[in-house]
Design a protein around this motif. Structure first.
Motif, mmCIF file in Angstrom:
data_model
loop_
_atom_site.group_PDB
_atom_site.id
_atom_site.type_symbol
_atom_site.label_atom_id
_atom_site.label_comp_id
_atom_site.label_asym_id
_atom_site.label_seq_id
_atom_site.Cartn_x
_atom_site.Cartn_y
_atom_site.Cartn_z
ATOM 1 N N PRO A 75 0.830 -1.209 0.000
ATOM 2 C CA PRO A 75 0.000 0.000 0.000
ATOM 3 C C PRO A 75 0.868 1.263 0.000
ATOM 4 O O PRO A 75 1.887 1.321 0.694
ATOM 5 N N ASP A 76 0.479 2.254 -0.790
ATOM 6 C CA ASP A 76 1.196 3.527 -0.781
ATOM 7 C C ASP A 76 0.249 4.722 -0.741
ATOM 8 O O ASP A 76 0.683 5.863 -0.817
ATOM 9 N N GLN A 77 -1.051 4.449 -0.613
ATOM 10 C CA GLN A 77 -2.016 5.545 -0.458
ATOM 11 C C GLN A 77 -3.208 5.029 0.339
ATOM 12 O O GLN A 77 -3.711 3.945 0.072
ATOM 13 N N TRP A 78 -3.626 5.827 1.328
ATOM 14 C CA TRP A 78 -4.737 5.471 2.197
ATOM 15 C C TRP A 78 -5.694 6.650 2.284
ATOM 16 O O TRP A 78 -5.284 7.805 2.182
ATOM 17 N N VAL A 79 -6.959 6.351 2.536
ATOM 18 C CA VAL A 79 -7.947 7.384 2.819
ATOM 19 C C VAL A 79 -8.463 7.151 4.226
ATOM 20 O O VAL A 79 -8.844 6.038 4.580
ATOM 21 N N TYR A 80 -8.419 8.206 5.030
ATOM 22 C CA TYR A 80 -8.957 8.193 6.389
ATOM 23 C C TYR A 80 -10.230 9.027 6.366
ATOM 24 O O TYR A 80 -10.175 10.221 6.091
ATOM 25 N N ARG A 81 -11.350 8.423 6.662
ATOM 26 C CA ARG A 81 -12.618 9.135 6.682
ATOM 27 C C ARG A 81 -12.780 9.762 8.057
ATOM 28 O O ARG A 81 -12.756 9.059 9.072
ATOM 29 N N ILE A 82 -12.890 11.094 8.119
ATOM 30 C CA ILE A 82 -13.083 11.800 9.383
ATOM 31 C C ILE A 82 -14.562 11.823 9.727
ATOM 32 O O ILE A 82 -14.962 11.509 10.832
ATOM 33 N N ASP A 83 -15.369 12.242 8.774
ATOM 34 C CA ASP A 83 -16.822 12.167 8.883
ATOM 35 C C ASP A 83 -17.382 12.163 7.464
ATOM 36 O O ASP A 83 -16.640 11.940 6.509
ATOM 37 N N LYS A 84 -18.663 12.413 7.326
ATOM 38 C CA LYS A 84 -19.317 12.291 6.022
ATOM 39 C C LYS A 84 -18.656 13.133 4.928
ATOM 40 O O LYS A 84 -18.481 12.675 3.805
ATOM 41 N N ASP A 85 -18.257 14.364 5.246
ATOM 42 C CA ASP A 85 -17.724 15.278 4.229
ATOM 43 C C ASP A 85 -16.232 15.568 4.370
ATOM 44 O O ASP A 85 -15.673 16.281 3.552
ATOM 45 N N ASP A 86 -15.591 15.048 5.406
ATOM 46 C CA ASP A 86 -14.191 15.359 5.667
ATOM 47 C C ASP A 86 -13.351 14.082 5.654
ATOM 48 O O ASP A 86 -13.768 13.058 6.191
ATOM 49 N N TYR A 87 -12.158 14.168 5.065
ATOM 50 C CA TYR A 87 -11.296 13.003 4.976
ATOM 51 C C TYR A 87 -9.849 13.430 4.787
ATOM 52 O O TYR A 87 -9.561 14.585 4.480
ATOM 53 N N LYS A 88 -8.951 12.473 4.978
ATOM 54 C CA LYS A 88 -7.523 12.684 4.753
ATOM 55 C C LYS A 88 -7.033 11.642 3.756
ATOM 56 O O LYS A 88 -7.487 10.496 3.786
ATOM 57 N N ILE A 89 -6.114 12.059 2.904
ATOM 58 C CA ILE A 89 -5.437 11.134 2.009
ATOM 59 C C ILE A 89 -3.977 11.113 2.429
ATOM 60 O O ILE A 89 -3.322 12.149 2.457
ATOM 61 N N ALA A 90 -3.481 9.931 2.783
ATOM 62 C CA ALA A 90 -2.090 9.763 3.198
ATOM 63 C C ALA A 90 -1.342 9.058 2.069
ATOM 64 O O ALA A 90 -1.831 8.066 1.523
ATOM 65 N N ILE A 91 -0.155 9.577 1.730
ATOM 66 C CA ILE A 91 0.608 9.053 0.606
ATOM 67 C C ILE A 91 2.023 8.714 1.053
ATOM 68 O O ILE A 91 2.691 9.529 1.688
ATOM 69 N N ASP A 92 2.468 7.511 0.706
ATOM 70 C CA ASP A 92 3.847 7.093 0.945
ATOM 71 C C ASP A 92 4.624 7.395 -0.329
ATOM 72 O O ASP A 92 4.446 6.736 -1.343
#
Length: 151
Positions: free
Chosen positions: A35-52
């Motif tokens: 894996p080199d990219q993840w999505v973290y869902r904060i709530d319905k409209d907010d999220y984070k994308i983490a990239i290695d």
């Protein structure tokens, strides 16, 4: 037959759940299959994308979105697992950057932007926790005033 009907969906769910954790979902894998990219869902409209970005399995860039609009990018430029550059956005336009350019965990410089152009630079070169130098820039990027504060 009944055992197979239960086992196959459970097995399929097991494979699917290998690609995610409770707080994140793998959205991309590198050529090596890691894996080199993840999505973290904060709530319905907010999220984070983490990239290695360097293939070590740890995120080096984390982009935070609110209502599908970028609000912050945190970067680990020397790949030590610690954030050393934070870029903050307002309405999708860069508003501020906080720099730890010597990678010691303490910010030395804050850059503020107006209309997508550098406007103010605040410096703490001694890393004492307060601003020693403030530089003001005009719309063309030219330094127009520099203040050195004594404390």
């Amino acid at each position: 037959m009944r055992k197979a009907a239960i086992f196959l969906p459970a097995l399929a769910f097991g494979f699917i759940s290998c690609n995610s954790e409770p707080d994140r979902t793998v959205t991309h894998r590198g050529r090596d299959g890691r894996p080199d990219q993840w999505v973290y869902r904060i709530d319905k409209d907010d999220y984070k994308i983490a990239i290695d970005t360097n293939g070590d399995g740890r995120p080096d860039v984390v982009k935070t979105y609110k209502d599908d609009e970028i609000v912050q990018i945190e970067s680990d430029r020397n790949f030590d697992g610690k954030v050393d550059l934070v870029q903050e956005y307002s309405h999708g336009v860069i508003a501020r950057e906080i720099h730890d350019d010597d990678f010691d965990g303490k910010p030395e410089k804050i850059e503020e932007f107006k209309h997508d152009k550098l406007a103010i630079v605040e410096r703490d070169p001694q890393e004492r926790g307060f601003i020693d130098i403030v530089e003001y820039y005009d719309d063309s990027g030219k330094l127009i005033r520099r203040e050195v504060r004594q404390r």
